[in-house]
Design a protein around this motif. Structure first.
Motif, PDB file in Angstrom:
ATOM      1  N   GLY A  83       0.597  -1.142   0.046  1.00 52.47           N
ATOM      2  CA  GLY A  83      -0.057   0.071  -0.146  1.00 52.47           C
ATOM      3  C   GLY A  83       0.839   1.207  -0.004  1.00 52.47           C
ATOM      4  O   GLY A  83       0.650   2.401  -0.817  1.00 52.47           O
ATOM      5  N   LEU A  84       1.673   1.535   0.824  1.00 52.13           N
ATOM      6  CA  LEU A  84       2.789   2.470   0.988  1.00 52.13           C
ATOM      7  C   LEU A  84       3.590   2.870  -0.134  1.00 52.13           C
ATOM      8  O   LEU A  84       3.723   3.919  -0.763  1.00 52.13           O
ATOM      9  CB  LEU A  84       3.584   2.386   2.170  1.00 52.13           C
ATOM     10  N   THR A  85       3.915   1.618  -0.897  1.00 55.96           N
ATOM     11  CA  THR A  85       5.051   1.369  -1.986  1.00 55.96           C
ATOM     12  C   THR A  85       3.990   2.130  -3.284  1.00 55.96           C
ATOM     13  O   THR A  85       4.481   2.904  -3.917  1.00 55.96           O
ATOM     14  CB  THR A  85       5.447   0.184  -2.663  1.00 55.96           C
ATOM     15  N   ALA A  88       3.107   5.922  -2.721  1.00 52.79           N
ATOM     16  CA  ALA A  88       4.259   6.706  -2.916  1.00 52.79           C
ATOM     17  C   ALA A  88       4.604   6.804  -4.279  1.00 52.79           C
ATOM     18  O   ALA A  88       4.930   7.872  -4.726  1.00 52.79           O
ATOM     19  CB  ALA A  88       5.625   6.176  -2.073  1.00 52.79           C
ATOM     20  N   TYR A  89       4.539   5.830  -4.904  1.00 47.57           N
ATOM     21  CA  TYR A  89       4.794   5.569  -6.661  1.00 47.57           C
ATOM     22  C   TYR A  89       3.824   6.594  -7.100  1.00 47.57           C
ATOM     23  O   TYR A  89       4.183   7.225  -8.101  1.00 47.57           O
ATOM     24  CB  TYR A  89       4.859   4.220  -7.151  1.00 47.57           C
ATOM     25  N   TYR A  90       2.480   6.274  -6.935  1.00 40.87           N
ATOM     26  CA  TYR A  90       1.592   7.203  -7.558  1.00 40.87           C
ATOM     27  C   TYR A  90       1.706   8.726  -7.329  1.00 40.87           C
ATOM     28  O   TYR A  90       1.604   9.461  -8.092  1.00 40.87           O
ATOM     29  CB  TYR A  90       0.037   6.625  -7.159  1.00 40.87           C
ATOM     30  N   ASP A  91       1.956   8.900  -6.086  1.00 40.18           N
ATOM     31  CA  ASP A  91       2.022  10.424  -5.748  1.00 40.18           C
ATOM     32  C   ASP A  91       3.335  10.869  -5.889  1.00 40.18           C
ATOM     33  O   ASP A  91       3.435  12.228  -6.272  1.00 40.18           O
ATOM     34  CB  ASP A  91       1.880  10.143  -4.073  1.00 40.18           C
ATOM     35  N   TRP A  92       4.464  10.338  -6.087  1.00 39.66           N
ATOM     36  CA  TRP A  92       5.764  11.184  -6.524  1.00 39.66           C
ATOM     37  C   TRP A  92       6.189  11.109  -7.863  1.00 39.66           C
ATOM     38  O   TRP A  92       6.990  11.261  -8.524  1.00 39.66           O
ATOM     39  CB  TRP A  92       6.773  10.281  -5.627  1.00 39.66           C
ATOM     40  N   VAL A 104      10.830   5.883  -3.343  1.00 40.86           N
ATOM     41  CA  VAL A 104       9.853   4.835  -3.209  1.00 40.86           C
ATOM     42  C   VAL A 104      10.593   3.450  -2.941  1.00 40.86           C
ATOM     43  O   VAL A 104       9.893   2.749  -1.996  1.00 40.86           O
ATOM     44  CB  VAL A 104       9.219   4.577  -4.639  1.00 40.86           C
ATOM     45  N   GLY A 105      11.802   3.309  -3.354  1.00 33.12           N
ATOM     46  CA  GLY A 105      12.476   2.038  -2.771  1.00 33.12           C
ATOM     47  C   GLY A 105      12.771   2.361  -1.354  1.00 33.12           C
ATOM     48  O   GLY A 105      12.597   1.155  -0.690  1.00 33.12           O
ATOM     49  N   MET A 106      12.996   3.421  -0.734  1.00 33.36           N
ATOM     50  CA  MET A 106      13.294   3.706   0.575  1.00 33.36           C
ATOM     51  C   MET A 106      11.954   3.405   1.465  1.00 33.36           C
ATOM     52  O   MET A 106      12.195   2.850   2.421  1.00 33.36           O
ATOM     53  CB  MET A 106      13.930   5.027   0.882  1.00 33.36           C
ATOM     54  N   VAL A 107      10.899   3.912   0.866  1.00 33.21           N
ATOM     55  CA  VAL A 107       9.484   3.454   1.485  1.00 33.21           C
ATOM     56  C   VAL A 107       9.254   2.062   1.570  1.00 33.21           C
ATOM     57  O   VAL A 107       9.093   1.716   2.599  1.00 33.21           O
ATOM     58  CB  VAL A 107       8.443   4.487   0.657  1.00 33.21           C
TER      59      VAL A 107
END
Length: 136
Positions: A83-85, A88-92, A104-107
């Motif tokens: 979910g977080l990945t 983050a991908y969509y948002d950033w 995204v990888g760090m998240v």
């Protein structure tokens, strides 16, 4: 103590449920804030404030607790991580530099490690204090 066999369908449903809840929590806490703060020296910060990220982390404890306390470890760990990945991908992903993938990888790695540790602690505490424990 007898162990329950890992059942695939409940684990998959837990992963899906926790991932959807995680996406909704990201949208509620972080998704609406896209404004960067520009300081007098020209540097930028944001778009998120510390209180937003802390709020997201604290509210994610509820679905992690729900899944881990029911022994849906894959649901707790993979659901939050997915979910977080995805969020983050969509948002950033509108970042033109391409460096958003580092974030995204760090998240992804951070959420995998932290939710794994939190799930292990919850399961450990739940096992010691659970109703199945009997004194001899």
């Amino acid at each position: 103590m007898a162990q329950r066999p890992l059942k695939l369908v409940p684990q998959l449903m837990a992963i899906l449920a926790v991932a959807v809840i995680t996406l909704a929590l990201w949208a509620a806490w972080l998704g609406w804030d896209q404004h960067r703060d520009v300081h007098p020296d020209g540097s930028e910060t944001g778009p998120y404030e510390a209180w937003q990220v802390i709020g997201l982390v604290l509210t994610l404890l509820a679905p992690v607790y729900w899944a881990a306390s029911r022994r849906y470890f894959a649901g707790a760990v993979l659901g939050v991580t997915a979910g977080l990945t995805a969020a983050a991908y969509y948002d950033w992903s509108d970042d033109s530099s391409g460096l958003f993938m580092v974030g995204v990888g760090m998240v992804m790695v951070g959420s995998l490690v932290v939710t794994g540790a939190v799930s292990a602690v919850i399961a450990s505490v739940k096992t010691r204090t659970g109703p199945a424990r009997q004194r001899s």
